[in-house]
Write an enzyme that holds these catalytic residues in place. Sequence first.
Site, PDB file in Angstrom:
ATOM      1  N   SER A  41       0.847  -1.192   0.000  1.00 25.07           N
ATOM      2  CA  SER A  41       0.000   0.000   0.000  1.00 25.07           C
ATOM      3  C   SER A  41       0.882   1.240   0.000  1.00 25.07           C
ATOM      4  CB  SER A  41      -0.890   0.005   1.236  1.00 25.07           C
ATOM      5  OG  SER A  41      -0.087   0.312   2.361  1.00 25.07           O
ATOM      6  N   LYS A  42       0.225   2.373   0.039  1.00 26.52           N
ATOM      7  CA  LYS A  42       0.935   3.658   0.046  1.00 26.52           C
ATOM      8  C   LYS A  42       1.930   3.746   1.194  1.00 26.52           C
ATOM      9  CE  LYS A  42      -1.535   6.999  -2.562  1.00 26.52           C
ATOM     10  NZ  LYS A  42      -2.998   7.024  -2.495  1.00 26.52           N
ATOM     11  N   ARG A  43       1.571   3.101   2.297  1.00 26.58           N
ATOM     12  CA  ARG A  43       2.448   3.140   3.460  1.00 26.58           C
ATOM     13  C   ARG A  43       3.867   2.671   3.130  1.00 26.58           C
ATOM     14  NH1 ARG A  43       1.809  -0.639   6.878  1.00 26.58           N
ATOM     15  NH2 ARG A  43       0.233  -1.671   5.614  1.00 26.58           N
ATOM     16  N   HIS A  44       3.961   1.769   2.159  1.00 26.84           N
ATOM     17  CA  HIS A  44       5.271   1.230   1.789  1.00 26.84           C
ATOM     18  C   HIS A  44       5.992   2.117   0.782  1.00 26.84           C
ATOM     19  CE1 HIS A  44       2.872  -2.415   2.914  1.00 26.84           C
ATOM     20  NE2 HIS A  44       3.917  -2.559   3.677  1.00 26.84           N
ATOM     21  N   GLY A  45       5.421   3.278   0.546  1.00 32.80           N
ATOM     22  CA  GLY A  45       6.032   4.169  -0.442  1.00 32.80           C
ATOM     23  C   GLY A  45       5.644   3.772  -1.849  1.00 32.80           C
TER      24      GLY A  45
END
Length: 499
Positions: A244-248
């Site tokens: 997800s976005k959290r992982h960049g």
Amino acid sequence: MTPVRVRFAPSPTGFLHIGGVRTAIFNYLFARHHDGQFLIRIEDTDTQRSKQEYEDDILDALKWLGLKWDEEPLRQSTRVTRHREMVEELIERGAAFRCFVPMEKAQAMKEAEMARGGINAFRSPDRELTPKESKARADAGEPYAIRFKVPTLDVAFKDHVRGTVTTPAHTIDDFIILRKDGTPTYMMAVVVDDSEMEITMVIRGADHITNTPKQVLLYQALGLPVPEFAHVPLILGPDKKRLSKRHGAAAVTEYRGKGYLPEAIMSYMATLGWSAGEDKDVYTREELIEQFDLKGINKASAVFDEQKLEWMNAQFMSQVRDCDLQQMLRPEFARRIEAGQYPHGTGPMLAEAVRLLKTRAHFPVDILDKGGYFFEDPTELEDRKAAKKRLKHEDLPARLDEMAGRFEALQTFDEEQAEEALRVYTEELEENAGALIHPVRLAVSGMGSGPSLFELLVSLGQETVVRRIRTLAAHLRKHGTPPVPDDPEQPLPKIEPLG
Ligand code: GLU
């Protein structure tokens, strides 16, 4: 044999994410490998969350990646009438019914049933209503949804990744196919559209695998051929959670903005969870098309590794045509010239930087970031270690001046002549060529390493080379050999232009 037809069916409720694009890539490769057709369906039935902006982004990203589709993309929202007709068809066939049980109540009934040790699904009491009773209640204005009457037999389908997947009927709710407000659900729309688009193989994320038994039931109840399925395992971030976005991990267009090349994204994403069974990482589009096969899809989830993607990009840099790289760099180049950063920034020098640095760059912009010396005289020695090691000979100022003089005297300043001049002089000094090669490189670029030195010298031009070598000689006279303070915290002195 029926021709292969596959589809990528994004919901335009967000930008095309790097994880999502792999589904598109797999579908595209499968279609091309089988000389089949790759179609797009925009699943825009969620009118609250769907946006034109997202749809444009998705199609742009696919285009940029070269995932050419074969027919006009189909908008699901244009098909609602047809979906409703098919709902009617199911009612007529006795496979669907009006359900007047409100949602919360249905949930409570299911829980009670499960607590009692009965089946693990909601069975609506309204499936038993006669058509007459049902119609009478509807005509009286009682709200209802249309639910599918799940049969008693288990549902099985063959998945090309997981093998046969069997789902006991008693775990499947009498699911809704038309909502209270008259809108068809995803389950209904997807079956009607896949069927009418004549999709032969559904390749999609494993997050859809629990939907598939319901869809198979709908195909069967409508008497339609059931397509084949391949559910592709999810992509995880390094922490093993769904990417997800959290992982960049971001939108494909963002990767594009960072200088990722479409070929690199194709090669990396295609090999994320798929392998041709050989020890190979880098694939061209043609190789992928040639080798892609559902058998090569791993059952286990794949972990996204941005560093590997960056590495992949570097592998493809040398394949990009120089003119295309120049084109990509032009806006940023112009911006830097505007900002006064590149006093010698010209089109021809940009071409030279591209030519000499592209194999050393991970991203196009690295060519500018690492190659500032193509466009301005170095204002500092960027490689402190090299400066300390290579600029310590006390005679260097005089030697550099002599070298500059010999370069200046050359009638033709080509690689051969420049190299010859340097070698002759170092032999006279009874030194290795390195005694001057490294200082000259530092003089012209401020760097300890870079492209082949003599190629670089010719590319920079005689006048510039001579000037920069003399400038370093003067700098060494002023700041000593090496011109590097002992205190590692203290910055190196700036190189000043010759007066
Ligand atoms: N629109 C669905 C999604 O974006 C895909 C549905 C499908 O492939 O069947 O997840």
